[in-house]
Scaffold this motif. Structure first.
Motif, PDB file in Angstrom:
ATOM      1  N   PHE A  34      29.907 -33.256  29.735  1.00 35.30           N
ATOM      2  CA  PHE A  34      28.628 -33.710  30.262  1.00 35.30           C
ATOM      3  C   PHE A  34      27.642 -32.541  30.252  1.00 35.30           C
ATOM      4  N   VAL A  35      26.502 -32.749  29.639  1.00 41.32           N
ATOM      5  CA  VAL A  35      25.483 -31.706  29.545  1.00 41.32           C
ATOM      6  C   VAL A  35      24.328 -32.092  30.463  1.00 41.32           C
ATOM      7  N   VAL A  36      24.117 -31.298  31.505  1.00 38.19           N
ATOM      8  CA  VAL A  36      23.090 -31.577  32.504  1.00 38.19           C
ATOM      9  C   VAL A  36      22.005 -30.512  32.400  1.00 38.19           C
ATOM     10  N   ASP A  37      20.782 -30.954  32.158  1.00 33.65           N
ATOM     11  CA  ASP A  37      19.661 -30.026  31.969  1.00 33.65           C
ATOM     12  C   ASP A  37      19.972 -28.986  30.894  1.00 33.65           C
ATOM     13  N   GLY A  38      20.624 -29.449  29.819  1.00 34.66           N
ATOM     14  CA  GLY A  38      20.880 -28.598  28.669  1.00 34.66           C
ATOM     15  C   GLY A  38      22.056 -27.663  28.796  1.00 34.66           C
TER      16      GLY A  38
END
Length: 341
Positions: A34-38
């Motif tokens: 999961f990529v959150v805010d890059g």
């Protein structure tokens, strides 16, 4: 506390397996992170050794069920509306510990909140909560689109890539293949891949050449893979040391985006290692060397937590004599470098 909007995405990631210096094995896992805010969410969790439920070796029906669960199309697997975000890479059992969070809708959006380390059916937020992480509010359209691409096959989950070993030292290749299979990497041995069917060649992610393979043979193999349209990485065996070769193959299998890797650089020059990491993590350095009688020696030379940035680490003389090689490991990856004098 209301959640602020964050961007949501998915990216290929890897938990590097290997043959460790004490003889133990660490299982290789490939998954979607999961990529959150890059930035990979896993990296916000310090030095956690874990994988998401969206792993390549999960049966398709279960993989789809995990996607549906994250879309809230299935009941929460744990009490209080909690979902497993990351689990044990070896067994995936809750008793080994897992990162969980409440996932809920806020209108059309999705919110992940109350992250915790959980080892039983009920999470203790006061004792085991990740108080500095989240809550995250994801735009519903962006969130659903990312997960639905996996569910419909528009974005494929990370493929389980096999390794093709080519060389004349059958005994060594057999030991290497056995080690790779033990850590969840398929491996085959051949002397000639030039006439193999295209569909078989496309199953491989790495081709490892033994030191006895000449340039003509290499060219023929590479031409066969090119004709098949296979996306493979080629590596040359550094030395006949099985744990070192496993580390080389693990490095070649890492197809995660370079900008999202935790361990990004390793050099070994004049008895010193240069290491660069992008987030706080535990780094282990192991030396493998061949003496004058071609006997292999293994030395643990460094094991500590490093802050983001570049680091210079002195290596003792015992670990760098003869033909020596340094392997750097974090929970997310592995790099290999020969010692340069």
């Amino acid at each position: 506390m209301s959640a602020e909007y964050a961007t949501f995405g998915l990216a290929p990631a890897m938990r590097a397996g290997g043959v460790l210096s004490d003889g133990a094995y660490q299982v290789h896992r490939e998954f979607m992170d999961f990529v959150v805010d890059g930035r990979p969410l896993l990296y916000r969790l310090s030095d956690l050794d874990a994988v998401s439920p969206l792993a390549s070796d999960v049966p398709p029906a279960i993989f789809t069920e995990h996607v549906r669960s994250l879309l809230l199309e299935a009941d929460a697997p744990l009490a209080d509306g909690r979902y497993i975000i990351y689990g044990c890479p070896e067994c995936e059992g809750l008793e080994c510990g897992a990162v969980t969070a409440v996932i809920e809708r806020a209108g059309e959006d999705f919110v992940w909140r109350d992250f915790a380390w959980q080892t039983s059916e009920v999470a203790d937020l006061e004792l085991n909560g990740y108080h500095g992480i989240g809550p995250f509010r994801f735009d519903g359209e962006q969130y659903r689109a990312a997960l639905q691409r996996l569910a419909t096959g528009a974005d494929e989950p990370p493929a389980r890539r096999r390794v093709l070993l080519i060389g004349a030292r059958v005994a060594l290749l057999a030991k290497l293949a056995a080690a790779l299979r033990t850590i969840n990497i398929g491996a085959d041995i051949t002397h000639d891949a030039a006439n193999a069917p295209d569909e078989e060649l496309r199953e491989y992610g790495v081709v490892a050449f033994g030191q006895s393979v000449d340039e003509q043979e290499r060219t023929a193999v590479q031409a066969a893979f090119a004709r098949a349209g296979a996306d493979v990485a080629y590596i040359d065996a550094l030395a006949p040391i099985v744990p070192l070769l496993v580390a080389q193959i693990e490095q070649a299998l890492d197809r995660s985006p370079p900008e999202q890797r935790r361990l990004t650089r390793l050099v070994a020059v004049e008895g010193e290692a240069g290491v660069e990491v992008t987030s706080t993590c535990r780094v282990q350095l192991i030396s493998y060397r061949l003496d004058r009688l071609h006997r292999a020696h293994t030395h643990d030379v460094f094991d500590a937590e490093l802050e983001p940035g570049k680091h210079r680490i002195a290596l003792d003389e015992q670990a760098t004599r003869g033909r020596s090689f340094i392997v750097a490991r974090t929970m997310g990856g592995v790099l290999v470098a020969p010692m340069v004098r």
